[in-house]
Design an enzyme around this catalytic site. Structure first.
Site, mmCIF file in Angstrom:
data_model
loop_
_atom_site.group_PDB
_atom_site.id
_atom_site.type_symbol
_atom_site.label_atom_id
_atom_site.label_comp_id
_atom_site.label_asym_id
_atom_site.label_seq_id
_atom_site.Cartn_x
_atom_site.Cartn_y
_atom_site.Cartn_z
ATOM 1 N N ASP A 146 -4.804 -34.048 -92.313
ATOM 2 C CA ASP A 146 -5.458 -34.760 -93.404
ATOM 3 C C ASP A 146 -4.988 -34.118 -94.713
ATOM 4 O O ASP A 146 -4.418 -33.014 -94.707
ATOM 5 C CB ASP A 146 -6.983 -34.655 -93.239
ATOM 6 C CG ASP A 146 -7.734 -35.529 -94.216
ATOM 7 O OD1 ASP A 146 -7.219 -36.613 -94.544
ATOM 8 O OD2 ASP A 146 -8.828 -35.132 -94.654
ATOM 9 N N ASP A 161 -6.835 -34.454 -98.369
ATOM 10 C CA ASP A 161 -7.919 -33.929 -99.203
ATOM 11 C C ASP A 161 -8.851 -33.057 -98.368
ATOM 12 O O ASP A 161 -9.312 -33.460 -97.309
ATOM 13 C CB ASP A 161 -8.705 -35.085 -99.834
ATOM 14 C CG ASP A 161 -7.831 -35.908 -100.767
ATOM 15 O OD1 ASP A 161 -7.235 -35.309 -101.675
ATOM 16 O OD2 ASP A 161 -7.716 -37.131 -100.562
ATOM 17 N N ASP A 180 -10.869 -31.975 -92.027
ATOM 18 C CA ASP A 180 -12.038 -31.284 -92.575
ATOM 19 C C ASP A 180 -13.321 -32.055 -92.311
ATOM 20 O O ASP A 180 -14.382 -31.650 -92.766
ATOM 21 C CB ASP A 180 -11.876 -31.055 -94.084
ATOM 22 C CG ASP A 180 -11.955 -32.363 -94.880
ATOM 23 O OD1 ASP A 180 -11.346 -33.370 -94.426
ATOM 24 O OD2 ASP A 180 -12.620 -32.385 -95.932
#
Length: 257
Positions: A13, A15, A209
């Site tokens: 990922d 961000d 995240d």
């Protein structure tokens, strides 16, 4: 649970994993360099469908991360890939930005407001009542309803913004039809990403995240899952879910060799 030594390809990922508000997170630049220098296949994934890979590569470069555009996989690219696999040379009416329209053009789709095969809703900052009305009427007339991602809100400097999921909810309420969502947490996005780099689930890891998108989709796609604590999830968040990532790390700096 697989050993990380068996991993040959990486999906990550963006961000909360590599960057936070245009600032690179510790170890991110070195990890990209490590993968590049060792010819390790990798893709940077994002559910954001506004930007083209070229736009995102430029934004990352401005943040100090050198990610080639062919190493970026967006929900727009995954959506275009899916639509083209279902109806080659098809047509679509799009509510979205250049990231989505370019991706559809590149797979040979025609953009039209006249009886399109698909109504595709992606991220945009310019929702218009007219476009939403047109989408509702086209879906009622038989066009298939697709969304790039399910996120109901997105971040901004001033607070949350309504995102794709909020607009598709409005269209769903008016049509009685739910969209097929291609982006995370649909493992379809990971499968199309792996196809792009010739990777196999048995030897691919996903770094994310978020438990509710990155990790659940990674598990469902059969990947080795790595949760980093530099974004959304913390230990309290992890405890809420019935599944667990294979690894929990403080950040991507722990993946440096």
């Amino acid at each position: 649970m697989r050993d990380r030594s068996e991993i040959r390809s990486w999906l990550t990922d963006m961000d909360g994993v590599l960057v936070h508000e245009n600032t690179p997170l510790p170890g991110a630049a070195d990890l990209i360099k490590q993968w590049t220098d060792s010819d390790t296949p990798f893709l940077v994934l994002t559910n954001n469908s506004i930007f083209t890979p070229r736009d995102l590569a430029a934004r990352l470069r401005a943040s100090g991360l050198h990610v080639p555009e062919d190493r970026i996989w967006t929900s727009a690219l995954a959506t275009a890939d899916f639509c083209a696999s279902q109806i080659p040379g098809g047509s679509a009416f799009v509510i979205g930005e250049s990231g989505m329209t370019n991706a559809l053009h590149e797979v040979g789709f025609i953009l039209t407001e006249t009886a399109p095969d698909y109504v595709v809703v992606g991220e945009t900052r310019n929702y218009s009542f007219e476009a939403i009305t047109r989408a509702i009427r086209l879906i009622n007339n038989g066009s298939r309803f697709i969304a790039t991602n399910p996120d109901a809100t997105g971040p901004s400097a001033d607070g949350v913004l309504p995102a794709t999921g909020a607009v598709t909810a409005l269209i769903s309420k008016a049509t009685g039809k739910e969209p097929y969502v291609v982006g995370k947490p649909n493992p379809m996005m990971f499968r199309s990403a792996m196809n792009r780099i010739g990777a196999h689930s048995e030897s691919t890891a996903m770094i994310g995240d978020r438990m509710d998108t990155d990790i659940v989709a990674g598990i469902e796609a059969g990947l080795h899952t790595v949760l980093v604590l530099t974004g959304i999830a913390d230990q309290t968040e992890i405890e809420k879910y019935p599944f667990r990532p294979d690894e929990i790390l403080a950040g991507v700096h722990e993946l440096l060799e």
